[in-house]
Design an enzyme around this catalytic site. Structure first.
Site, PDB file in Angstrom:
ATOM      1  N   ASP A   1      46.444  44.617  47.859  1.00 49.59           N
ATOM      2  CA  ASP A   1      46.625  43.356  48.581  1.00 49.59           C
ATOM      3  C   ASP A   1      45.944  43.407  49.942  1.00 49.59           C
ATOM      4  O   ASP A   1      45.690  44.471  50.499  1.00 49.59           O
ATOM      5  CB  ASP A   1      48.117  43.057  48.755  1.00 49.59           C
ATOM      6  N   GLU A   2      45.670  42.251  50.473  1.00 54.88           N
ATOM      7  CA  GLU A   2      45.209  42.065  51.851  1.00 54.88           C
ATOM      8  C   GLU A   2      44.054  42.988  52.227  1.00 54.88           C
ATOM      9  O   GLU A   2      43.994  43.513  53.334  1.00 54.88           O
ATOM     10  CB  GLU A   2      46.383  42.236  52.829  1.00 54.88           C
ATOM     11  N   ALA A   3      43.120  43.175  51.290  1.00 48.34           N
ATOM     12  CA  ALA A   3      41.939  44.010  51.558  1.00 48.34           C
ATOM     13  C   ALA A   3      40.864  43.148  52.218  1.00 48.34           C
ATOM     14  O   ALA A   3      39.743  43.013  51.721  1.00 48.34           O
ATOM     15  CB  ALA A   3      41.437  44.626  50.255  1.00 48.34           C
TER      16      ALA A   3
END
Length: 538
Positions: A343-345
């Site tokens: 997530d949230e890369a």
């Protein structure tokens, strides 16, 4: 024996205190303390349909069973059944003062019986009448879940550490019960703030009471790396040396992690470990300069921003690192799943993200595990059999929701964790002293009043494998904080995972939930007294 992991009760919403010490309930009654058996008429038995999660089927009626000083816990001549019997005895002995010997064979009393049922691996049947209580299950997990129901059918004072007056009545009738979903999880973020083995065990005991069967441990993030990896030792010794706000952090040795896995297994929970990547990796990048594209290690991070870190996707050493970490973690983890985050890369390009996931997912399979990833994994190509954990909001874009739904239609399983429903770190209201509000305020009704089976438009109901309640810990640093944020929302999420859709009704649930309050007080769980719930008068 059963450790009684307790914390002091919260005195209102502002008194958020650290966890108290741990004591152990003994196997024999306190000398001279067992009271004379009180008259059965002193109290009414708890109705069979008053438990959480709601049972699949209840047929109430008949004479209650009364636990007395002569009660025995009778188990099949098997190690698995005896373990569940000893667990039950350790729950009941301190408060009843009775010896409650665990024996093999038939007869009156409490009987735990392994046998053929049509209720699946985790289902059970509970029969109660004047001569005793019998719990029948296909496997030990079912017996254990049946014991949790039996606990809730007894007065809340059964959870106390000292002898209570009773009487100990179990209402007459039959419960037949089995879970709606096979994946019923709770996540604890030990990376933002570190929690000790005993603190994690305490949470496991709380989860077990509500038939949760997966403990997802978020073991790495920008703020800390929490598991010793022999081939990359600085991950723990340096990367685990701090936490949000700059505290001392900490990490689990391999022996520590094995003990968490063992203890969870004794409560029939499977540990799902998570190493978040390619983003949320500053602790690793700070520990080893070669994992950075420029070869320069950043400083350790103690803030709460997200999306700024990334492993170097183009370097071969990155995949040596990933292979070593997954190999060592898989060897420690008997369960089926290994969570790779994803997530949230935000600082990883889409092309690099896809390339990274294409290389990393086969590594998980190579070491015998099944991939779980946050739902951003569906932006790449999920491996066959992978689970995508959806954490979007009602306001998440239709395009993103459709991408997840399309993956589900193509065979990817879903675990639902909508942040504006079941993220336990969200504030209840604007006045909640802990928590965040980026997903909105999540009061108790909102966390309960949705149906996993039809939540994500376009996703087939058959793709939904279950639900999970994550507890991120940017603002949570003690067991008392965990209590306050998890209770009373966690039991509702557990019910969504266990109970049939036909039982789903807020007005009925809030009454059953209110009845849990005295039990939490007896267990030392300091909870949020939501005005939406008709709690018993203090």
């Amino acid at each position: 024996m059963r450790p009684r992991h307790r914390t002091p009760r919260l005195l209102g919403s502002l008194l958020l205190v650290a966890a108290a010490g741990i004591s152990v309930a003994g196997a024999a009654p306190v000398a001279g303390a067992a009271p004379a058996d009180p008259p059965a008429a002193a109290k009414a038995a708890t109705p069979l349909d008053r438990v959480v999660p709601a049972p699949a089927s209840v047929d109430a009626g008949g004479t209650p069973y009364r636990i007395t000083s002569g009660t025995r816990i009778r188990v099949d001549d098997s190690r698995e059944a005896r373990r569940v019997g000893e667990y039950l005895a350790d729950v009941l002995r301190p408060s009843t003062g009775y010896r409650l010997p665990v024996t093999s064979g038939g007869g009156a009393g409490i009987r735990l019986k392994l046998g053929a049922t049509s209720l699946g691996a985790e289902g059970y049947r509970l029969d109660s009448g004047k001569s005793g209580v019998t719990i029948t299950a296909k496997g030990p997990a079912g017996l254990f879940h049946g014991v949790q129901t039996l606990r809730q059918l007894l007065p809340a004072s059964v959870e106390e550490d000292s002898v209570q007056p009773g009487p100990w009545l179990v209402a007459g009738g039959t419960i037949e019960d089995q879970p709606r979903y096979g994946y019923r999880g709770a996540m604890l973020d030990v990376a933002r703030h570190f929690f000790t083995v005993d603190q994690v065990k305490r949470y496991i005991d709380q989860l077990a009471l509500y038939k949760v069967n997966k403990l997802h441990l978020h073991l790495s993030d920008d703020q800390g790396w929490r598991l010793a990896i022999d081939s990359w030792p600085r991950l723990a010794t340096y990367g685990g040396s701090t936490q949000v706000g700059g505290g001392p952090g900490g990490y689990y040795t391999k022996a520590d992690y094995k003990e968490i896995v063992r203890y969870a297994g004794s409560r029939h929970l499977e540990v799902v470990p998570e190493i978040d990547m390619p983003g949320h990796t500053n602790a690793a990048l700070a520990s080893y300069a070669e994992l950075n594209c420029d070869g320069v290690a950043p400083p350790l991070y103690t803030g709460t921003e997200v999306g700024f870190s990334s492993l170097c996707v183009s370097k071969d050493v990155t995949y040596d690192f990933v292979d070593d970490v997954i190999r060592e973690l898989a060897a420690l983890t008997p369960g089926k799943y290994l969570h790779i985050g994803g997530d949230e890369a935000h600082s990883t390009s889409h092309e690099d993200y896809v390339a990274f996931m294409d290389r990393v997912q086969p590594v998980v399979a190579k070491y015998g595990k099944t991939v779980v990833g946050w739902h951003q994994l569906t932006g790449a190509t999920p491996a066959k059999g992978a689970l995508a954990q959806y954490w979007g909001l009602d306001s998440t874009s239709a395009e993103e929701k459709e991408r997840v739904a399309a993956a589900a239609r193509n065979g990817t399983g879903l675990v639902l964790s909508p942040a504006d429903r079941v993220y336990l770190d969200m504030k209840y209201t604007k006045d909640t002293p802990l928590g965040l509000d980026w997903a909105g305020y999540v009061e108790v009704r909102r966390s309960y009043d949705w149906d996993p089976g039809n939540y994500l438009a376009g996703a087939p109901g058959s793709a939904v494998q279950g639900v999970e309640a994550p507890l991120w810990t940017e603002t949570v640093s003690t067991s008392a904080h965990i209590d306050y944020m998890a209770f009373p929302r966690l039991p509702g999420v557990a019910e969504l995972g266990w109970s049939p859709a036909s039982t789903h009704d807020w007005d009925a649930y809030k009454v059953r939930l209110a009845a849990q309050g005295p039990r939490w007080e007896a267990l030392g769980i300091g909870y949020y007294r939501s005005p939406q719930v008709p709690w018993p008068a203090e």
